[in-house]
Motif scaffolding. Sequence first.
Motif, mmCIF file in Angstrom:
data_model
loop_
_atom_site.group_PDB
_atom_site.id
_atom_site.type_symbol
_atom_site.label_atom_id
_atom_site.label_comp_id
_atom_site.label_asym_id
_atom_site.label_seq_id
_atom_site.Cartn_x
_atom_site.Cartn_y
_atom_site.Cartn_z
ATOM 1 N N VAL A 1 0.832 -1.250 0.050
ATOM 2 C CA VAL A 1 -0.041 -0.107 -0.070
ATOM 3 C C VAL A 1 0.781 1.240 0.111
ATOM 4 O O VAL A 1 0.561 2.349 -0.640
ATOM 5 N N MET B 1 2.205 1.971 -3.470
ATOM 6 C CA MET B 1 1.064 2.265 -4.257
ATOM 7 C C MET B 1 0.916 3.813 -4.066
ATOM 8 O O MET B 1 0.513 4.640 -5.042
ATOM 9 N N SER C 1 -4.933 4.712 -1.426
ATOM 10 C CA SER C 1 -4.009 3.988 -0.435
ATOM 11 C C SER C 1 -3.514 4.705 0.399
ATOM 12 O O SER C 1 -3.177 4.383 1.556
ATOM 13 N N SER D 1 -5.854 4.847 3.335
ATOM 14 C CA SER D 1 -5.819 3.428 4.059
ATOM 15 C C SER D 1 -4.234 3.511 4.958
ATOM 16 O O SER D 1 -4.752 3.133 6.084
#
Lengths: 160, 128
Positions: free
Chosen positions: A31, A34, A86, A89
């Motif tokens: 993540v 990304m 991302s 998150s």
Amino acid sequence: MRQARSPDLILVLPMKAPRHIYSMNAWRYMVLLMVVVGSTLGDAFVSRGMKELGKITFSRWDDLLLAVTNPWVALGTLLLVLFFTSYLSALSWADLSYIMPATAFGNVLTGLLARFALHERIPVTRWAGILLITAGVGFIARGPSWTVHEEREARAERDA
Amino acid sequence: MSHHVLEFGLILLLVLFNSGGDLLMARAMRRVGDVDALRKNAGIPGVIKAVLTTPLFYAALLCMAAGYFSLLTALSRLDLSVVIPAVSSVTYLTTLLGARFFLREHLDRRRWVAGLVVLGGVVLLALD
């Protein structure tokens, strides 16, 4: 009520709390990757596409809607959406001060891209900057991604 | 003279919105909670719902949007080579300080050193 700041507490808590709440795993490193790749390539693609389209003026603002039909802009926008989700998150399970150096790593990617894909000459100061950022990121990546908060503590207890 | 004050103010505003957006978003997502755990329990729709029902998320988004429009305004008045370096290096420092004092993150020596080393790198990149 502040939490005690002893390092022991940080080491002990991950064992008590559910594992996924405090630890980094392969998925989470993905993540973060990304976040870096999405923002760097997204910006690069959008800016390339926008250059192809030429100047947007206030009187022709509706050209902006057509911009998405340019493949570079479309792909770039997709990457920026990937970056944003991302990023959100990552913020939910890692400290901002942990993520910040990681996102600064995008500068390194830009530099390498300029050197090896666009064959630009990189001045010494920029290499030095790239080196410092890489060193900082390497340093922080080995540390904990979380710090202990009352808010998180309460959540961890509630979820357990 | 007066337009220098304006330009300085614009850069200050840009830093404020950029740092503020990141700090508020970090706080919003902290309130939402670990999205990996949330996805296990409620699926992706549950995650989306949790984010969209957090008021702080909209405050952060507004701040980020304001930052974006101030950037556009700044770029129409100032050179890219002035705006980007000034904003990126100062924003990095203010966000780091905000993480410590606003988000109350525990910046141990490792974090401080790493943060300042990366800041040094950002400044060096800004110089050329």
